[in-house]
Design a protein around this motif. Structure first.
Motif, PDB file in Angstrom:
ATOM      1  N   ASP A   1      21.632   8.359  57.205  1.00 45.78           N
ATOM      2  CA  ASP A   1      21.196   9.382  58.167  1.00 45.78           C
ATOM      3  C   ASP A   1      21.309  10.858  57.666  1.00 45.78           C
ATOM      4  OD1 ASP A   1      20.379  11.086  60.419  1.00 45.78           O
ATOM      5  OD2 ASP A   1      21.853  10.340  61.508  1.00 45.78           O
ATOM      6  N   LEU A   2      20.111  11.269  57.015  1.00 45.02           N
ATOM      7  CA  LEU A   2      19.984  12.603  56.181  1.00 45.02           C
ATOM      8  C   LEU A   2      20.576  13.544  57.125  1.00 45.02           C
ATOM      9  CD1 LEU A   2      17.097  12.554  54.355  1.00 45.02           C
ATOM     10  CD2 LEU A   2      19.118  11.767  53.619  1.00 45.02           C
ATOM     11  N   VAL A   3      20.301  13.678  58.359  1.00 41.52           N
ATOM     12  CA  VAL A   3      20.855  14.992  59.279  1.00 41.52           C
ATOM     13  C   VAL A   3      22.321  15.027  59.222  1.00 41.52           C
ATOM     14  CG1 VAL A   3      20.675  15.758  61.555  1.00 41.52           C
ATOM     15  CG2 VAL A   3      18.545  14.805  60.732  1.00 41.52           C
ATOM     16  N   ARG A   4      22.880  13.957  58.965  1.00 44.30           N
ATOM     17  CA  ARG A   4      24.508  13.838  59.172  1.00 44.30           C
ATOM     18  C   ARG A   4      25.020  13.807  57.718  1.00 44.30           C
ATOM     19  NH1 ARG A   4      25.990   9.556  63.952  1.00 44.30           N
ATOM     20  NH2 ARG A   4      24.889  10.501  65.607  1.00 44.30           N
ATOM     21  N   THR A   5      24.210  14.226  56.659  1.00 45.05           N
ATOM     22  CA  THR A   5      24.789  14.346  55.235  1.00 45.05           C
ATOM     23  C   THR A   5      24.903  15.630  54.858  1.00 45.05           C
ATOM     24  OG1 THR A   5      23.576  12.218  55.012  1.00 45.05           O
ATOM     25  CG2 THR A   5      24.310  13.419  52.896  1.00 45.05           C
ATOM     26  N   PRO A   6      26.065  16.243  54.374  1.00 45.70           N
ATOM     27  CA  PRO A   6      26.058  17.703  54.177  1.00 45.70           C
ATOM     28  C   PRO A   6      25.382  17.858  52.856  1.00 45.70           C
ATOM     29  CG  PRO A   6      28.375  16.852  54.753  1.00 45.70           C
ATOM     30  CD  PRO A   6      27.438  15.735  54.660  1.00 45.70           C
ATOM     31  N   LEU A   7      25.166  16.925  51.873  1.00 46.74           N
ATOM     32  CA  LEU A   7      24.476  17.205  50.418  1.00 46.74           C
ATOM     33  C   LEU A   7      22.972  17.511  51.043  1.00 46.74           C
ATOM     34  CD1 LEU A   7      23.991  17.343  47.605  1.00 46.74           C
ATOM     35  CD2 LEU A   7      24.086  14.722  47.383  1.00 46.74           C
ATOM     36  N   ALA A   8      22.522  16.492  51.927  1.00 44.94           N
ATOM     37  CA  ALA A   8      21.096  16.701  52.077  1.00 44.94           C
ATOM     38  C   ALA A   8      20.834  18.328  52.951  1.00 44.94           C
ATOM     39  CB  ALA A   8      20.620  15.683  53.396  1.00 44.94           C
ATOM     40  N   TRP A   9      21.923  18.728  53.612  1.00 40.08           N
ATOM     41  CA  TRP A   9      21.537  19.895  54.220  1.00 40.08           C
ATOM     42  C   TRP A   9      21.900  21.148  53.233  1.00 40.08           C
ATOM     43  CZ3 TRP A   9      19.155  21.345  58.352  1.00 40.08           C
ATOM     44  CH2 TRP A   9      18.812  20.489  59.587  1.00 40.08           C
ATOM     45  N   GLN A  10      22.472  20.992  52.180  1.00 41.31           N
ATOM     46  CA  GLN A  10      22.828  21.902  51.137  1.00 41.31           C
ATOM     47  C   GLN A  10      21.387  22.008  50.466  1.00 41.31           C
ATOM     48  OE1 GLN A  10      26.194  19.863  49.220  1.00 41.31           O
ATOM     49  NE2 GLN A  10      27.431  21.260  50.465  1.00 41.31           N
ATOM     50  N   ILE A  11      21.102  20.733  50.141  1.00 41.25           N
ATOM     51  CA  ILE A  11      19.617  20.911  49.372  1.00 41.25           C
ATOM     52  C   ILE A  11      18.538  21.609  50.099  1.00 41.25           C
ATOM     53  CG2 ILE A  11      17.847  19.578  48.272  1.00 41.25           C
ATOM     54  CD1 ILE A  11      19.907  17.288  47.454  1.00 41.25           C
ATOM     55  N   THR A  12      18.460  21.211  51.429  1.00 38.92           N
ATOM     56  CA  THR A  12      17.612  21.862  52.385  1.00 38.92           C
ATOM     57  C   THR A  12      17.663  23.497  52.559  1.00 38.92           C
ATOM     58  OG1 THR A  12      17.399  19.684  53.823  1.00 38.92           O
ATOM     59  CG2 THR A  12      16.690  21.724  54.976  1.00 38.92           C
ATOM     60  N   LEU A  13      18.812  23.648  52.694  1.00 37.99           N
ATOM     61  CA  LEU A  13      18.898  25.252  52.839  1.00 37.99           C
ATOM     62  C   LEU A  13      18.849  25.902  51.458  1.00 37.99           C
ATOM     63  CD1 LEU A  13      22.162  25.242  55.194  1.00 37.99           C
ATOM     64  CD2 LEU A  13      19.636  25.744  55.636  1.00 37.99           C
ATOM     65  N   PHE A  14      19.250  25.190  50.646  1.00 33.11           N
ATOM     66  CA  PHE A  14      18.791  25.889  49.215  1.00 33.11           C
ATOM     67  C   PHE A  14      17.248  26.018  49.107  1.00 33.11           C
ATOM     68  CE2 PHE A  14      17.957  25.949  44.430  1.00 33.11           C
ATOM     69  CZ  PHE A  14      18.849  26.919  43.988  1.00 33.11           C
ATOM     70  N   MET A  15      16.482  24.945  49.377  1.00 32.72           N
ATOM     71  CA  MET A  15      14.963  25.180  49.331  1.00 32.72           C
ATOM     72  C   MET A  15      14.543  26.342  50.321  1.00 32.72           C
ATOM     73  SD  MET A  15      12.296  23.603  47.937  1.00 32.72           S
ATOM     74  CE  MET A  15      10.655  23.781  48.671  1.00 32.72           C
ATOM     75  N   GLY A  16      15.092  26.206  51.340  1.00 33.14           N
ATOM     76  CA  GLY A  16      14.717  27.301  52.395  1.00 33.14           C
ATOM     77  C   GLY A  16      15.037  28.730  51.950  1.00 33.14           C
TER      78      GLY A  16
ATOM     79  N   MET B   1      26.251  29.814  47.039  1.00 35.50           N
ATOM     80  CA  MET B   1      27.137  28.712  47.819  1.00 35.50           C
ATOM     81  C   MET B   1      26.348  27.296  47.787  1.00 35.50           C
ATOM     82  SD  MET B   1      29.803  30.783  47.541  1.00 35.50           S
ATOM     83  CE  MET B   1      30.872  29.641  48.236  1.00 35.50           C
ATOM     84  N   LEU B   2      25.235  27.782  47.960  1.00 29.40           N
ATOM     85  CA  LEU B   2      24.317  26.376  48.417  1.00 29.40           C
ATOM     86  C   LEU B   2      24.221  25.652  47.138  1.00 29.40           C
ATOM     87  CD1 LEU B   2      21.808  27.826  50.974  1.00 29.40           C
ATOM     88  CD2 LEU B   2      23.798  26.125  51.484  1.00 29.40           C
ATOM     89  N   GLY B   3      23.895  26.359  46.182  1.00 26.98           N
ATOM     90  CA  GLY B   3      23.670  25.814  44.562  1.00 26.98           C
ATOM     91  C   GLY B   3      24.936  25.105  44.105  1.00 26.98           C
ATOM     92  N   LEU B   4      26.058  25.635  44.571  1.00 23.03           N
ATOM     93  CA  LEU B   4      27.342  25.090  43.930  1.00 23.03           C
ATOM     94  C   LEU B   4      27.545  23.856  44.637  1.00 23.03           C
ATOM     95  CD1 LEU B   4      29.591  28.327  43.752  1.00 23.03           C
ATOM     96  CD2 LEU B   4      28.801  26.792  41.879  1.00 23.03           C
ATOM     97  N   GLY B   5      27.168  23.582  46.064  1.00 17.62           N
ATOM     98  CA  GLY B   5      27.252  22.467  46.784  1.00 17.62           C
ATOM     99  C   GLY B   5      26.223  21.430  46.239  1.00 17.62           C
ATOM    100  N   ALA B   6      24.756  21.784  46.163  1.00 20.56           N
ATOM    101  CA  ALA B   6      23.671  20.989  46.005  1.00 20.56           C
ATOM    102  C   ALA B   6      23.667  20.299  44.727  1.00 20.56           C
ATOM    103  CB  ALA B   6      22.499  21.580  46.343  1.00 20.56           C
ATOM    104  N   GLY B   7      24.473  21.239  43.773  1.00 17.84           N
ATOM    105  CA  GLY B   7      24.277  20.990  42.082  1.00 17.84           C
ATOM    106  C   GLY B   7      25.291  19.889  41.559  1.00 17.84           C
ATOM    107  N   ARG B   8      26.172  19.516  42.717  1.00 24.55           N
ATOM    108  CA  ARG B   8      27.108  18.395  42.229  1.00 24.55           C
ATOM    109  C   ARG B   8      26.759  16.927  42.075  1.00 24.55           C
ATOM    110  NH1 ARG B   8      31.962  18.667  46.428  1.00 24.55           N
ATOM    111  NH2 ARG B   8      30.398  19.209  47.964  1.00 24.55           N
TER     112      ARG B   8
END
Length: 421
Positions: free
Chosen positions: A234-249, A410-417
């Motif tokens: 469930d991507l909506v409940r996955t922090p990594l998915a939101w980090q990538i989404t917010l980085f994109m946005g 901050m988002l890049g540090l999370g999504a880039g792991r």
């Protein structure tokens, strides 16, 4: 049970789907001759920003023609972004029903119609055309990463680099030629309408792929069928998915604020309209370097955290320069912005592929990131245009962009792991 690469599952839709037998056979034939697919990807990518970037140098003329205030003029770039987000919701469902190739071809035809409609006389046609352009680009945005992961699984990073570079090339040529085309064709209408030709050409190139991929599928039959549910994440409940989404946005928000207002910032500080258009086009051209190199580097790294910080710092340095010497240092700021924005876009697109384990998840993550990401980005041009109108200057809007850059770090540090969904 293992699958051969040629029988990889359909990645067009949110749900777990597999191609029908005729479609699977047709796609194997297409993969045997990848040049046609690559040409289609390049031509589609050239169209994905050209219709938007060509508006920015002409925004003043469009506003004057329709007697629009600054905030209202920004709707010309905000409306496409809103529909780029909303249209992303429907892309998987359309692809499930008709197949990726058919939806991409239809999106390019829709883009052609929207571009032409924008130059019709009534102001309502301008805004409806903008909505159609945004919807068409949404379909292209969502389906392209999944198509690349499906058809080029061993070259996903390099194909993403090609795709993002072609996208920026289209934006560069559109921005650079906007004013010359306006002068040559007798007005902003001719300049904007000319890009319908590129969309029409791309649509024609995709027609053979549509015919081949649908061969053997009866009229009214879907191109895919459900397979046994596998309990997907469930991507909506996955922090990594939101980090990538917010980085994109967030990176898109900065990019589209620059598309909407960067030439105006320069002209408001005394630069000529022609030079402002050239500086903006040059910045877009430099983005090609970042968009090509960064995905290639990202594909060779287990973690992309440092890469994310570097590209955001380039972006922030260019934005900061607009506070210090917007005209005197314009070409330097254009270089810094270009490297940062191109790199951030390429990294965002690449992370959709690198952070997922399979093509289905890549398609779902692409849909989520494009939907919420572009809805977030749509806030930027209108909000900063309104702040500019309220304050009478550009300092506060530029400072707000720097705040967004801080969040991007901050988002890049999370999504880039080094993790996968």
């Amino acid at each position: 049970m293992s699958e051969t690469r040629s029988e990889a599952p359909l990645i067009d839709a949110e749900e777990a789907l597999a191609p029908t037998a005729p479609v699977a056979a047709a796609r194997r034939r297409l993969r045997a001759h990848p040049a046609l697919v690559m040409l289609g990807i390049v031509l589609a990518s050239l169209n994905m920003r050209a219709a938007l970037a060509g508006v920015s140098p002409l925004l003043g003329e469009i506003g004057d023609h329709f007697h629009l205030a600054a905030a209202a003029s920004s709707l010309v770039t905000t409306i496409p972004l809103v529909f780029m987000g909303l249209g992303s919701i429907f892309a998987p469902k359309l692809a499930r029903r008709w197949g990726t190739e058919a939806v991409l071809c239809g999106a390019l035809a829709l883009l052609c119609g929207g571009i032409v409609l924008r130059v019709a006389p009534p102001v309502v046609a301008l805004f409806v055309g903008c909505a159609l352009v945004g919807t068409a680009i949404a379909l292209l945005n969502v389906l392209m990463p999944g198509l690349i992961k499906r058809d080029f699984p061993d070259r996903a990073a390099s194909m993403t680099a090609l795709y993002s570079t072609a996208m920026i090339l289209g934006a560069t040529v559109s921005a650079a030629s906007a004013v010359p085309l306006e002068n040559a064709l007798g007005g902003w209408q001719g300049s904007l309408a000319s890009w319908a030709l590129l969309a029409a050409l791309a649509a024609m190139v995709w027609i053979p792929q549509v015919v081949i991929s649908r061969r053997g599928t009866g009229h009214g039959q879907p191109s895919a069928k459900p397979v046994a549910a596998g309990g997907g994440t469930d991507l909506v409940r996955t922090p990594l998915a939101w980090q990538i989404t917010l980085f994109m946005g967030s990176q898109s928000l900065v990019a589209y604020v620059c598309i909407a207002w960067l030439p105006t910032i320069f002209t408001d500080h005394g630069m000529s309209k022609a030079e402002a258009g050239l500086v903006f086009a040059f910045s877009t051209l430099v983005q090609m370097a970042g968009s090509f190199v960064v995905p290639m580097l990202a594909g060779r790294m287990r973690s992309q955290r440092l890469l994310a910080v570097v590209v955001v710092l380039f972006m922030a340095a260019g934005i900061s320069g607009l506070l210090v010497a917007p005209v005197a240092g314009a070409w330097l700021w254009a270089v810094l912005l270009g490297i940062g924005q191109g790199g951030a876009l390429g990294l965002a697109l690449t992370m959709m592929v690198l952070r997922t384990r399979d093509a289905h998840t890549a398609a779902r993550l692409s849909g989520m990131a494009q939907t919420w990401g572009y809805l977030l980005a749509a806030v930027g041009p209108f909000a900063l245009g309104a702040v500019h109108q309220a304050t009478g200057g550009w300092n506060i809007p530029i400072i707000l962009l720097l705040v967004v850059c801080a969040g991007l770090v901050m988002l890049g540090l999370g999504a880039g792991r080094d993790r996968k969904i």
